[in-house]
Design a protein around this motif. Sequence first.
Motif, mmCIF file in Angstrom:
data_model
loop_
_atom_site.group_PDB
_atom_site.id
_atom_site.type_symbol
_atom_site.label_atom_id
_atom_site.label_comp_id
_atom_site.label_asym_id
_atom_site.label_seq_id
_atom_site.Cartn_x
_atom_site.Cartn_y
_atom_site.Cartn_z
ATOM 1 N N LYS A 158 102.013 70.841 -0.584
ATOM 2 C CA LYS A 158 103.090 71.626 0.023
ATOM 3 C C LYS A 158 103.286 71.243 1.479
ATOM 4 C CE LYS A 158 104.765 76.358 0.532
ATOM 5 N NZ LYS A 158 104.527 77.770 0.206
ATOM 6 N N THR A 162 97.440 69.667 1.821
ATOM 7 C CA THR A 162 97.974 70.162 0.552
ATOM 8 C C THR A 162 99.304 69.487 0.252
ATOM 9 O OG1 THR A 162 99.234 71.965 1.574
ATOM 10 C CG2 THR A 162 96.926 72.413 1.000
ATOM 11 N N ASP A 220 104.645 75.725 -15.636
ATOM 12 C CA ASP A 220 103.213 75.566 -15.387
ATOM 13 C C ASP A 220 102.721 74.315 -16.103
ATOM 14 O OD1 ASP A 220 103.144 77.887 -13.895
ATOM 15 O OD2 ASP A 220 102.673 79.148 -15.640
ATOM 16 N N TRP A 221 101.679 73.708 -15.553
ATOM 17 C CA TRP A 221 101.097 72.510 -16.178
ATOM 18 C C TRP A 221 100.493 72.906 -17.518
ATOM 19 C CZ3 TRP A 221 95.891 70.039 -16.244
ATOM 20 C CH2 TRP A 221 95.966 68.665 -16.591
ATOM 21 N N HIS A 258 102.267 66.888 -11.168
ATOM 22 C CA HIS A 258 102.897 68.175 -11.437
ATOM 23 C C HIS A 258 102.724 69.117 -10.256
ATOM 24 C CE1 HIS A 258 103.221 72.287 -13.001
ATOM 25 N NE2 HIS A 258 104.130 71.774 -13.822
ATOM 26 N N GLU A 259 101.521 69.136 -9.653
ATOM 27 C CA GLU A 259 101.278 69.993 -8.497
ATOM 28 C C GLU A 259 102.153 69.577 -7.317
ATOM 29 O OE1 GLU A 259 97.116 69.719 -7.831
ATOM 30 O OE2 GLU A 259 96.590 71.168 -9.392
ATOM 31 N N ARG A 298 94.274 63.883 -14.971
ATOM 32 C CA ARG A 298 94.201 64.315 -13.574
ATOM 33 C C ARG A 298 95.374 63.770 -12.765
ATOM 34 N NH1 ARG A 298 87.636 63.986 -12.538
ATOM 35 N NH2 ARG A 298 87.232 66.198 -12.982
ATOM 36 N N GLN A 310 98.269 65.898 -13.659
ATOM 37 C CA GLN A 310 98.126 67.202 -13.015
ATOM 38 C C GLN A 310 98.522 67.131 -11.538
ATOM 39 O OE1 GLN A 310 94.091 68.614 -12.473
ATOM 40 N NE2 GLN A 310 94.718 70.746 -12.801
ATOM 41 N N ALA A 311 98.087 66.071 -10.857
ATOM 42 C CA ALA A 311 98.412 65.918 -9.437
ATOM 43 C C ALA A 311 99.910 65.735 -9.228
ATOM 44 C CB ALA A 311 97.652 64.722 -8.855
ATOM 45 N N LYS A 368 105.697 70.797 -8.013
ATOM 46 C CA LYS A 368 105.762 72.229 -7.771
ATOM 47 C C LYS A 368 105.763 72.522 -6.278
ATOM 48 C CE LYS A 368 105.492 76.521 -9.430
ATOM 49 N NZ LYS A 368 106.495 77.107 -10.345
ATOM 50 N N ALA A 369 104.909 71.802 -5.544
ATOM 51 C CA ALA A 369 104.821 72.011 -4.095
ATOM 52 C C ALA A 369 106.118 71.616 -3.403
ATOM 53 C CB ALA A 369 103.661 71.208 -3.523
ATOM 54 N N GLU A 416 108.562 74.371 -3.940
ATOM 55 C CA GLU A 416 108.227 75.535 -3.122
ATOM 56 C C GLU A 416 108.535 75.278 -1.653
ATOM 57 O OE1 GLU A 416 104.152 76.248 -4.008
ATOM 58 O OE2 GLU A 416 104.565 77.262 -5.912
#
Length: 238
Positions: free
Chosen positions: A12, A10, A121-122, A176-177, A170, A173-174, A180-181, A184
């Motif tokens: 994260k 992941t 959020d995305w 952005h994730e 995509r 999106q990746a 975010k990770a 976090e």
Amino acid sequence: MVGTWEAIVTPKDWYAVTTVIRERGRGAGVPTGGLVHKYLLTGILRCGNVSEDGTVCNNKMIGIKANDWLKYKHAYMCKKTVDGGCNKTYKRGDETDRFVVDVVIAKLEKDAASRSRDVPDWDKAEALERALRSRKELERRWHDDEDTDIDDEAFFQNLPVIERRIKELRTDQAKHEALKAEAEAAEGDIAASFQGKTLTQKRKAIKDALVAVVAVPGGKGNKAFDYELLKPVWRTSE
């Protein structure tokens, strides 16, 4: 670079691991061309003694080995007058170190939580869903023998445009994730991370957060340690 393929870990976990690797990659913590300090707050503590004329000493305090009969091993004191200080402020080292480390860790935790909340959020999920539906509809019409508008040539002319849009979304999106990770992951066990640093790395983390810590004299006599006499001066800009 963030890819669009299936991840084996992941984001994260990845950022947590790379953060540790970066810390270790900084070496043993010995600064190149700089002084190697033995005590955590040498030069960070400033003497807050107020003289008779109302001026504050503000001299950088130094770390010293405490007398053998004391319960603590080191202390901080203002330099002697011949060295530019006032020699009026003395603080036991362990309690002073503990206080400063605690307030810095609390600040780092607060800042990390704030950065995590600041990542929105995305907002392109609907656009991706529309692109996927468009590709599915194009494929359906191509396979439909009764739909004469989509022959092989029309299909392969339109497909790359849709797939390029899907790939772009995509990838976004990746990214952005991953962002975010990373935010976090920064909220992880900051206290444990700080304690795992070398002395030099701890000093840098403290100096990145604080301009100085003003130590106000506690008066003469054997008194309980008063944390209120330590005044952190936080950095307000990069």
